[in-house]
Write a protein that holds these residues in place. Structure first.
Motif, PDB file in Angstrom:
ATOM      1  N   ARG A  40       0.833  -1.213   0.000  1.00 34.82           N
ATOM      2  CA  ARG A  40       0.000   0.000   0.000  1.00 34.82           C
ATOM      3  C   ARG A  40       0.858   1.249   0.000  1.00 34.82           C
ATOM      4  O   ARG A  40       0.575   2.207  -0.722  1.00 34.82           O
ATOM      5  CB  ARG A  40      -0.891   0.036   1.243  1.00 34.82           C
ATOM      6  N   LEU A  41       1.909   1.238   0.810  1.00 39.93           N
ATOM      7  CA  LEU A  41       2.816   2.391   0.871  1.00 39.93           C
ATOM      8  C   LEU A  41       3.493   2.596  -0.480  1.00 39.93           C
ATOM      9  O   LEU A  41       3.613   3.721  -0.964  1.00 39.93           O
ATOM     10  CB  LEU A  41       3.857   2.181   1.978  1.00 39.93           C
ATOM     11  N   GLY A  42       3.932   1.518  -1.096  1.00 39.32           N
ATOM     12  CA  GLY A  42       4.558   1.616  -2.412  1.00 39.32           C
ATOM     13  C   GLY A  42       3.594   2.140  -3.462  1.00 39.32           C
ATOM     14  O   GLY A  42       3.955   2.976  -4.289  1.00 39.32           O
ATOM     15  N   ALA A  43       2.351   1.667  -3.422  1.00 40.15           N
ATOM     16  CA  ALA A  43       1.348   2.143  -4.372  1.00 40.15           C
ATOM     17  C   ALA A  43       1.062   3.623  -4.153  1.00 40.15           C
ATOM     18  O   ALA A  43       0.945   4.392  -5.111  1.00 40.15           O
ATOM     19  CB  ALA A  43       0.066   1.329  -4.229  1.00 40.15           C
ATOM     20  N   ALA A  44       0.990   4.051  -2.892  1.00 40.60           N
ATOM     21  CA  ALA A  44       0.755   5.463  -2.593  1.00 40.60           C
ATOM     22  C   ALA A  44       1.917   6.316  -3.076  1.00 40.60           C
ATOM     23  O   ALA A  44       1.710   7.408  -3.619  1.00 40.60           O
ATOM     24  CB  ALA A  44       0.542   5.656  -1.093  1.00 40.60           C
ATOM     25  N   LEU A  45       3.132   5.827  -2.928  1.00 36.39           N
ATOM     26  CA  LEU A  45       4.305   6.570  -3.397  1.00 36.39           C
ATOM     27  C   LEU A  45       4.313   6.668  -4.925  1.00 36.39           C
ATOM     28  O   LEU A  45       4.669   7.714  -5.482  1.00 36.39           O
ATOM     29  CB  LEU A  45       5.589   5.921  -2.899  1.00 36.39           C
ATOM     30  N   MET A  46       3.909   5.593  -5.599  1.00 33.23           N
ATOM     31  CA  MET A  46       3.851   5.624  -7.063  1.00 33.23           C
ATOM     32  C   MET A  46       2.782   6.606  -7.558  1.00 33.23           C
ATOM     33  O   MET A  46       3.020   7.365  -8.505  1.00 33.23           O
ATOM     34  CB  MET A  46       3.563   4.225  -7.611  1.00 33.23           C
ATOM     35  N   VAL A  47       1.637   6.612  -6.924  1.00 33.66           N
ATOM     36  CA  VAL A  47       0.581   7.549  -7.311  1.00 33.66           C
ATOM     37  C   VAL A  47       1.039   8.980  -7.051  1.00 33.66           C
ATOM     38  O   VAL A  47       0.853   9.873  -7.882  1.00 33.66           O
ATOM     39  CB  VAL A  47      -0.735   7.240  -6.555  1.00 33.66           C
ATOM     40  N   SER A  48       1.673   9.188  -5.902  1.00 34.52           N
ATOM     41  CA  SER A  48       2.171  10.522  -5.576  1.00 34.52           C
ATOM     42  C   SER A  48       3.224  10.973  -6.585  1.00 34.52           C
ATOM     43  O   SER A  48       3.205  12.121  -7.045  1.00 34.52           O
ATOM     44  CB  SER A  48       2.756  10.519  -4.161  1.00 34.52           C
ATOM     45  N   ALA A  49       4.140  10.081  -6.939  1.00 30.18           N
ATOM     46  CA  ALA A  49       5.173  10.429  -7.926  1.00 30.18           C
ATOM     47  C   ALA A  49       4.541  10.746  -9.279  1.00 30.18           C
ATOM     48  O   ALA A  49       4.964  11.691  -9.965  1.00 30.18           O
ATOM     49  CB  ALA A  49       6.166   9.272  -8.059  1.00 30.18           C
ATOM     50  N   GLY A  50       3.526   9.996  -9.663  1.00 31.46           N
ATOM     51  CA  GLY A  50       2.840  10.264 -10.923  1.00 31.46           C
ATOM     52  C   GLY A  50       2.146  11.620 -10.926  1.00 31.46           C
ATOM     53  O   GLY A  50       2.222  12.367 -11.905  1.00 31.46           O
ATOM     54  N   LEU A  51       1.514  11.957  -9.814  1.00 31.17           N
ATOM     55  CA  LEU A  51       0.859  13.261  -9.724  1.00 31.17           C
ATOM     56  C   LEU A  51       1.877  14.399  -9.731  1.00 31.17           C
ATOM     57  O   LEU A  51       1.649  15.437 -10.345  1.00 31.17           O
ATOM     58  CB  LEU A  51      -0.020  13.319  -8.471  1.00 31.17           C
ATOM     59  N   TRP A  52       3.007  14.203  -9.058  1.00 31.44           N
ATOM     60  CA  TRP A  52       4.055  15.234  -9.078  1.00 31.44           C
ATOM     61  C   TRP A  52       4.644  15.375 -10.474  1.00 31.44           C
ATOM     62  O   TRP A  52       5.012  16.478 -10.890  1.00 31.44           O
ATOM     63  CB  TRP A  52       5.151  14.929  -8.060  1.00 31.44           C
ATOM     64  N   ALA A  53       4.722  14.279 -11.210  1.00 29.47           N
ATOM     65  CA  ALA A  53       5.217  14.362 -12.593  1.00 29.47           C
ATOM     66  C   ALA A  53       4.268  15.190 -13.441  1.00 29.47           C
ATOM     67  O   ALA A  53       4.716  15.988 -14.285  1.00 29.47           O
ATOM     68  CB  ALA A  53       5.373  12.955 -13.173  1.00 29.47           C
ATOM     69  N   VAL A  54       2.971  15.043 -13.239  1.00 30.75           N
ATOM     70  CA  VAL A  54       1.988  15.842 -13.969  1.00 30.75           C
ATOM     71  C   VAL A  54       2.164  17.318 -13.615  1.00 30.75           C
ATOM     72  O   VAL A  54       2.152  18.192 -14.488  1.00 30.75           O
ATOM     73  CB  VAL A  54       0.541  15.364 -13.643  1.00 30.75           C
ATOM     74  N   VAL A  55       2.340  17.612 -12.334  1.00 33.95           N
ATOM     75  CA  VAL A  55       2.549  19.010 -11.892  1.00 33.95           C
ATOM     76  C   VAL A  55       3.826  19.550 -12.508  1.00 33.95           C
ATOM     77  O   VAL A  55       3.862  20.685 -13.018  1.00 33.95           O
ATOM     78  CB  VAL A  55       2.592  19.097 -10.350  1.00 33.95           C
ATOM     79  N   TRP A  56       4.896  18.781 -12.479  1.00 33.65           N
ATOM     80  CA  TRP A  56       6.180  19.221 -13.026  1.00 33.65           C
ATOM     81  C   TRP A  56       6.080  19.509 -14.518  1.00 33.65           C
ATOM     82  O   TRP A  56       6.589  20.520 -14.992  1.00 33.65           O
ATOM     83  CB  TRP A  56       7.233  18.152 -12.741  1.00 33.65           C
ATOM     84  N   LEU A  57       5.389  18.611 -15.248  1.00 38.76           N
ATOM     85  CA  LEU A  57       5.223  18.828 -16.686  1.00 38.76           C
ATOM     86  C   LEU A  57       4.337  20.042 -16.966  1.00 38.76           C
ATOM     87  O   LEU A  57       4.564  20.762 -17.947  1.00 38.76           O
ATOM     88  CB  LEU A  57       4.623  17.583 -17.335  1.00 38.76           C
ATOM     89  N   ALA A  58       3.337  20.280 -16.136  1.00 35.87           N
ATOM     90  CA  ALA A  58       2.450  21.420 -16.354  1.00 35.87           C
ATOM     91  C   ALA A  58       3.171  22.741 -16.111  1.00 35.87           C
ATOM     92  O   ALA A  58       2.874  23.745 -16.758  1.00 35.87           O
ATOM     93  CB  ALA A  58       1.240  21.309 -15.448  1.00 35.87           C
ATOM     94  N   MET A  59       4.112  22.741 -15.194  1.00 31.69           N
ATOM     95  CA  MET A  59       4.835  23.979 -14.849  1.00 31.69           C
ATOM     96  C   MET A  59       6.022  24.212 -15.770  1.00 31.69           C
ATOM     97  O   MET A  59       6.619  25.283 -15.755  1.00 31.69           O
ATOM     98  CB  MET A  59       5.293  23.940 -13.404  1.00 31.69           C
ATOM     99  N   ARG A  60       6.375  23.240 -16.536  1.00 29.21           N
ATOM    100  CA  ARG A  60       7.569  23.342 -17.371  1.00 29.21           C
ATOM    101  C   ARG A  60       7.377  24.217 -18.559  1.00 29.21           C
ATOM    102  O   ARG A  60       6.423  24.450 -19.151  1.00 29.21           O
ATOM    103  CB  ARG A  60       7.926  21.927 -17.855  1.00 29.21           C
TER     104      ARG A  60
END
Length: 60
Positions: A40-60
């Motif tokens: 569960r922790l790993g899945a939460a970290l993967m979802v969080s990383a994916g959402l941060w990647a979306v934020v990073w790409l949007a701000m780029r």
């Protein structure tokens, strides 16, 4: 598609039942509640990383 009951006028039959006869439980093909804590922790970290990647790409 032909209506088997010509008197129904295209109405969908109502699905109803009382609270004394609820639907039987259905087997879930996947449930986060059945995952181990580390999974569960790993899945939460993967979802969080994916959402941060979306934020990073949007701000780029």
């Amino acid at each position: 598609m032909l209506d088997p009951d010509p008197h129904s006028h295209g109405h969908v039959p109502v699905h109803s039942h009382g609270p004394a006869s609820p639907h039987p439980a259905q087997a879930a093909p996947w449930s986060i509640l059945r995952m181990a804590v580390l999974a569960r922790l790993g899945a939460a970290l993967m979802v969080s990383a994916g959402l941060w990647a979306v934020v990073w790409l949007a701000m780029r």
